[in-house]
Design a protein around this motif. Structure first.
Motif, PDB file in Angstrom:
ATOM      1  N   TYR A   1     -44.253  47.055 -73.528  1.00  0.00           N
ATOM      2  CA  TYR A   1     -44.313  48.212 -74.418  1.00  0.00           C
ATOM      3  C   TYR A   1     -43.316  49.304 -74.008  1.00  0.00           C
ATOM      4  O   TYR A   1     -42.617  49.863 -74.835  1.00  0.00           O
ATOM      5  N   LEU A   2     -43.286  49.632 -72.734  1.00  0.00           N
ATOM      6  CA  LEU A   2     -42.381  50.698 -72.304  1.00  0.00           C
ATOM      7  C   LEU A   2     -40.978  50.178 -72.019  1.00  0.00           C
ATOM      8  O   LEU A   2     -40.017  50.903 -72.194  1.00  0.00           O
ATOM      9  N   CYS A   3     -40.852  48.961 -71.576  1.00  0.00           N
ATOM     10  CA  CYS A   3     -39.572  48.338 -71.233  1.00  0.00           C
ATOM     11  C   CYS A   3     -38.878  49.137 -70.136  1.00  0.00           C
ATOM     12  O   CYS A   3     -38.696  48.628 -69.048  1.00  0.00           O
ATOM     13  N   ALA A   4     -38.507  50.337 -70.409  1.00  0.00           N
ATOM     14  CA  ALA A   4     -37.948  51.220 -69.386  1.00  0.00           C
ATOM     15  C   ALA A   4     -39.091  52.075 -68.849  1.00  0.00           C
ATOM     16  O   ALA A   4     -40.211  51.999 -69.321  1.00  0.00           O
ATOM     17  N   CYS A   5     -38.798  52.886 -67.868  1.00  0.00           N
ATOM     18  CA  CYS A   5     -39.848  53.660 -67.212  1.00  0.00           C
ATOM     19  C   CYS A   5     -39.703  55.152 -67.513  1.00  0.00           C
ATOM     20  O   CYS A   5     -38.595  55.692 -67.418  1.00  0.00           O
ATOM     21  N   PRO A   6     -40.793  55.827 -67.838  1.00  0.00           N
ATOM     22  CA  PRO A   6     -40.737  57.271 -68.073  1.00  0.00           C
ATOM     23  C   PRO A   6     -40.310  58.072 -66.837  1.00  0.00           C
ATOM     24  O   PRO A   6     -39.956  59.240 -66.948  1.00  0.00           O
ATOM     25  N   ASN A   7     -40.320  57.426 -65.669  1.00  0.00           N
ATOM     26  CA  ASN A   7     -39.900  58.101 -64.433  1.00  0.00           C
ATOM     27  C   ASN A   7     -38.411  57.937 -64.140  1.00  0.00           C
ATOM     28  O   ASN A   7     -37.900  58.527 -63.197  1.00  0.00           O
ATOM     29  N   PHE A   8     -37.716  57.137 -64.931  1.00  0.00           N
ATOM     30  CA  PHE A   8     -36.279  56.917 -64.768  1.00  0.00           C
ATOM     31  C   PHE A   8     -35.541  58.133 -65.319  1.00  0.00           C
ATOM     32  O   PHE A   8     -35.875  58.641 -66.385  1.00  0.00           O
ATOM     33  N   ARG A   9     -34.558  58.603 -64.595  1.00  0.00           N
ATOM     34  CA  ARG A   9     -33.731  59.728 -65.041  1.00  0.00           C
ATOM     35  C   ARG A   9     -32.281  59.293 -65.052  1.00  0.00           C
ATOM     36  O   ARG A   9     -31.827  58.621 -64.121  1.00  0.00           O
ATOM     37  N   PHE A  10     -31.551  59.675 -66.095  1.00  0.00           N
ATOM     38  CA  PHE A  10     -30.151  59.283 -66.180  1.00  0.00           C
ATOM     39  C   PHE A  10     -29.311  60.342 -66.889  1.00  0.00           C
ATOM     40  O   PHE A  10     -29.817  61.158 -67.654  1.00  0.00           O
ATOM     41  N   LYS A  11     -28.026  60.280 -66.610  1.00  0.00           N
ATOM     42  CA  LYS A  11     -27.047  61.112 -67.291  1.00  0.00           C
ATOM     43  C   LYS A  11     -25.727  60.352 -67.234  1.00  0.00           C
ATOM     44  O   LYS A  11     -25.218  60.070 -66.146  1.00  0.00           O
ATOM     45  N   ASP A  12     -25.188  59.987 -68.383  1.00  0.00           N
ATOM     46  CA  ASP A  12     -23.970  59.182 -68.429  1.00  0.00           C
ATOM     47  C   ASP A  12     -22.777  59.852 -67.755  1.00  0.00           C
ATOM     48  O   ASP A  12     -21.897  59.174 -67.238  1.00  0.00           O
ATOM     49  N   GLU A  13     -22.765  61.164 -67.735  1.00  0.00           N
ATOM     50  CA  GLU A  13     -21.663  61.889 -67.096  1.00  0.00           C
ATOM     51  C   GLU A  13     -21.870  62.024 -65.591  1.00  0.00           C
ATOM     52  O   GLU A  13     -21.012  62.529 -64.880  1.00  0.00           O
ATOM     53  N   GLY A  14     -23.018  61.624 -65.128  1.00  0.00           N
ATOM     54  CA  GLY A  14     -23.350  61.760 -63.712  1.00  0.00           C
ATOM     55  C   GLY A  14     -24.312  62.912 -63.501  1.00  0.00           C
ATOM     56  O   GLY A  14     -24.239  63.939 -64.180  1.00  0.00           O
TER      57      GLY A  14
ATOM     58  N   LYS B   1     -40.791  59.723 -77.391  1.00  0.00           N
ATOM     59  CA  LYS B   1     -41.655  60.816 -76.941  1.00  0.00           C
ATOM     60  C   LYS B   1     -42.124  60.555 -75.506  1.00  0.00           C
ATOM     61  O   LYS B   1     -42.117  61.460 -74.664  1.00  0.00           O
ATOM     62  N   ILE B   2     -42.503  59.312 -75.220  1.00  0.00           N
ATOM     63  CA  ILE B   2     -42.917  58.945 -73.862  1.00  0.00           C
ATOM     64  C   ILE B   2     -41.743  59.089 -72.904  1.00  0.00           C
ATOM     65  O   ILE B   2     -41.908  59.515 -71.765  1.00  0.00           O
ATOM     66  N   MET B   3     -40.572  58.761 -73.365  1.00  0.00           N
ATOM     67  CA  MET B   3     -39.377  58.694 -72.518  1.00  0.00           C
ATOM     68  C   MET B   3     -38.536  59.974 -72.541  1.00  0.00           C
ATOM     69  O   MET B   3     -37.445  59.989 -71.978  1.00  0.00           O
ATOM     70  N   LYS B   4     -39.049  61.038 -73.127  1.00  0.00           N
ATOM     71  CA  LYS B   4     -38.229  62.237 -73.352  1.00  0.00           C
ATOM     72  C   LYS B   4     -37.630  62.851 -72.093  1.00  0.00           C
ATOM     73  O   LYS B   4     -36.551  63.432 -72.126  1.00  0.00           O
ATOM     74  N   ALA B   5     -38.273  62.725 -70.960  1.00  0.00           N
ATOM     75  CA  ALA B   5     -37.752  63.335 -69.730  1.00  0.00           C
ATOM     76  C   ALA B   5     -36.635  62.504 -69.075  1.00  0.00           C
ATOM     77  O   ALA B   5     -35.976  62.983 -68.156  1.00  0.00           O
ATOM     78  N   CYS B   6     -36.421  61.294 -69.573  1.00  0.00           N
ATOM     79  CA  CYS B   6     -35.426  60.401 -68.950  1.00  0.00           C
ATOM     80  C   CYS B   6     -33.998  60.916 -69.082  1.00  0.00           C
ATOM     81  O   CYS B   6     -33.214  60.827 -68.139  1.00  0.00           O
ATOM     82  N   ARG B   7     -33.673  61.419 -70.250  1.00  0.00           N
ATOM     83  CA  ARG B   7     -32.305  61.923 -70.507  1.00  0.00           C
ATOM     84  C   ARG B   7     -32.141  63.296 -69.881  1.00  0.00           C
ATOM     85  O   ARG B   7     -32.881  64.212 -70.188  1.00  0.00           O
ATOM     86  N   LEU B   8     -31.172  63.414 -69.009  1.00  0.00           N
ATOM     87  CA  LEU B   8     -30.909  64.719 -68.376  1.00  0.00           C
ATOM     88  C   LEU B   8     -29.757  65.428 -69.050  1.00  0.00           C
ATOM     89  O   LEU B   8     -28.959  64.853 -69.715  1.00  0.00           O
TER      90      LEU B   8
END
Length: 148
Positions: free
Chosen positions: A73-86, A141-148
């Motif tokens: 269901y989640l596939c990725a994790c809500p605790n994962f944080r990422f930013k393509d620019e670093g 909505k679950i994953m909203k904090a992942c994108r920095l």
């Protein structure tokens, strides 16, 4: 593929499956159950590229994590944080992703001058109990904090 491209593409696939299930009248528990790995391999083969790969038994459907009851269901994790620019620079290397809870099963992988979170040994988001706790029909909505 960039993190954001994967994130947006996956969100669209997830939304399509969930909308179909809601239209069929499925409730929370039935939706979560539908996302069991074995069912997804059979009924949603385009949801994950691993679903089409050969597994260790010679069958179709390779798991991303070695666990008996894998829920996708989640596939990725809500605790994962990422930013393509670093996210930050560390010792001359750029950190692109990390784990917000610093899971003991995860690690930071160094690939030349890039650092990425390696979640391959962490099964946190694939347990039904975790999915129930964080469930929402809107994956973004679950994953909203992942994108920095």
């Amino acid at each position: 593929m960039s993190y954001i491209k994967w994130f947006e593409d996956h969100a669209a696939k997830h939304k399509k499956v969930v909308q179909k299930l809601l239209a069929e009248g499925l409730d929370k528990e039935a939706i979560i159950s539908y996302f069991d790995f074995e069912n997804m391999v059979k009924n949603e083969p385009d949801f994950c590229p691993l679903y089409k790969e050969e597994n260790e038994d010679g069958g179709i459907g390779k798991k991303c994590h070695d666990m008996e009851h894998l829920n996708c269901y989640l596939c990725a994790c809500p605790n994962f944080r990422f930013k393509d620019e670093g996210v930050e620079e560390r010792e001359g290397k750029t950190v692109y992703s990390f784990c917000a809870i610093d899971s003991k099963e995860g690690r930071q992988g160094v690939y030349g001058d890039k650092i990425h979170q390696d979640c391959s040994h962490c099964t946190v988001p694939h347990h039904v109990s975790y999915v129930r706790k964080h469930f929402d029909t809107e994956w973004k909505k679950i994953m909203k904090a992942c994108r920095l």
